[in-house]
Design a protein around this motif. Structure first.
Motif, mmCIF file in Angstrom:
data_model
loop_
_atom_site.group_PDB
_atom_site.id
_atom_site.type_symbol
_atom_site.label_atom_id
_atom_site.label_comp_id
_atom_site.label_asym_id
_atom_site.label_seq_id
_atom_site.Cartn_x
_atom_site.Cartn_y
_atom_site.Cartn_z
ATOM 1 N N MET A 1 0.996 -1.028 -0.266
ATOM 2 C CA MET A 1 0.407 0.159 0.285
ATOM 3 C C MET A 1 1.379 1.285 0.124
ATOM 4 O O MET A 1 1.755 1.961 0.970
ATOM 5 C CB MET A 1 -1.085 0.276 1.515
ATOM 6 C CG MET A 1 -1.768 -0.704 0.849
ATOM 7 S SD MET A 1 -3.270 -0.713 0.172
ATOM 8 C CE MET A 1 -4.003 0.545 1.262
ATOM 9 N N CYS B 1 1.113 4.055 3.061
ATOM 10 C CA CYS B 1 1.149 2.965 4.315
ATOM 11 C C CYS B 1 2.321 3.433 5.693
ATOM 12 O O CYS B 1 3.152 3.089 4.239
ATOM 13 C CB CYS B 1 1.068 1.492 4.525
ATOM 14 S SG CYS B 1 1.020 1.063 6.023
ATOM 15 N N PHE C 1 3.064 2.210 7.582
ATOM 16 C CA PHE C 1 3.956 0.331 8.582
ATOM 17 C C PHE C 1 4.412 -0.076 6.808
ATOM 18 O O PHE C 1 5.541 -1.000 7.231
ATOM 19 C CB PHE C 1 3.282 0.004 8.817
ATOM 20 C CG PHE C 1 3.016 0.135 10.804
ATOM 21 C CD1 PHE C 1 3.308 1.686 11.173
ATOM 22 C CD2 PHE C 1 2.141 0.095 11.267
ATOM 23 C CE1 PHE C 1 3.456 2.631 12.131
ATOM 24 C CE2 PHE C 1 2.216 0.634 12.668
ATOM 25 C CZ PHE C 1 2.829 1.525 12.988
ATOM 26 N N CYS C 2 4.234 0.181 5.809
ATOM 27 C CA CYS C 2 4.383 -0.858 4.819
ATOM 28 C C CYS C 2 5.993 0.027 4.429
ATOM 29 O O CYS C 2 7.099 -0.648 3.786
ATOM 30 C CB CYS C 2 3.351 -0.170 2.891
ATOM 31 S SG CYS C 2 2.231 -1.484 3.627
ATOM 32 N N HIS D 1 0.853 -5.444 3.819
ATOM 33 C CA HIS D 1 0.014 -4.867 4.703
ATOM 34 C C HIS D 1 -1.979 -5.895 4.261
ATOM 35 O O HIS D 1 -2.673 -6.217 4.160
ATOM 36 C CB HIS D 1 -0.464 -4.181 3.378
ATOM 37 C CG HIS D 1 -1.942 -2.915 3.579
ATOM 38 N ND1 HIS D 1 -1.076 -1.842 4.213
ATOM 39 C CD2 HIS D 1 -3.401 -2.998 3.828
ATOM 40 C CE1 HIS D 1 -2.243 -0.938 4.270
ATOM 41 N NE2 HIS D 1 -3.136 -1.985 4.096
ATOM 42 N N HIS E 1 -2.391 -0.475 9.071
ATOM 43 C CA HIS E 1 -1.683 -1.858 8.730
ATOM 44 C C HIS E 1 -2.011 -2.473 10.468
ATOM 45 O O HIS E 1 -1.216 -1.920 10.941
ATOM 46 C CB HIS E 1 -0.537 -0.756 8.607
ATOM 47 C CG HIS E 1 0.665 -2.409 8.020
ATOM 48 N ND1 HIS E 1 0.879 -2.165 6.636
ATOM 49 C CD2 HIS E 1 1.219 -2.888 8.847
ATOM 50 C CE1 HIS E 1 1.913 -3.352 6.666
ATOM 51 N NE2 HIS E 1 2.015 -4.134 7.722
HETATM 52 ZN ZN ZN Z 1 0.074 -1.499 5.037
#
Ligand code: ZN
Ligand code: AMP
Length: 112
Positions: free
Chosen positions: A1, A4, A6-7, A46, A96
């Motif tokens: 993603m 995102c 955290f991605c 994700h 996420h």
């Molecule tokens: Zn993510």
């Protein structure tokens, strides 16, 4: 993603204080710690919410929980609180999924 955060951390595009990593999960220190020990474990893949994991993705939970004792050992913490915030009313701000590991102090119950 693409958008995102955290991605991006999982991809190494945003720096994090990594505590543990394997092929499936990444554990890093929370940027705004709520306890002396506050680590987040994320799946590298994700998935938005821990309360809505596609059945075919449930194995990721095994990988995440397998990382918990490794984080505990590395940070030398005994008792911990493990938390998934799922959705806005539960305080989820990053979509996420992530497991909070909190330790190093005594926690109250019920949570706020
Ligand atoms: Zn993510
Ligand atoms: P939650 O409110 O359960 O969605 O938790 C999200 C957590 O991510 C919060 O505790 C934030 O402090 C943490 N967080 C947000 N951005 C970062 C970041 N770049 N590095 C580390 N932790 C972060």
């Amino acid at each position: 993603m693409p958008e995102c955060i955290f991605c991006k951390i999982a991809a190494g595009e945003i720096k994090a204080d990594v505590v543990y990593e394997d092929d499936y999960v990444l554990a890093f220190k929370d940027i705004n710690p709520q306890a002396p020990i506050h680590v987040l474990i994320i799946p590298k893949k994700h998935i938005e919410r821990a309360d809505d994991i596609p059945v075919e993705e449930l194995d990721v939970l095994k990988k995440m929980f397998a990382a918990v004792p490794k984080v505990k050992e590395k940070l030398d913490v005994d008792d911990v609180r493990l938390v998934f915030n799922c959705g806005p009313k539960a305080g989820q701000t990053v979509y996420h999924m992530h497991l909070h590991i909190l330790g190093g102090r005594v926690f109250g119950w019920p949570p706020g």
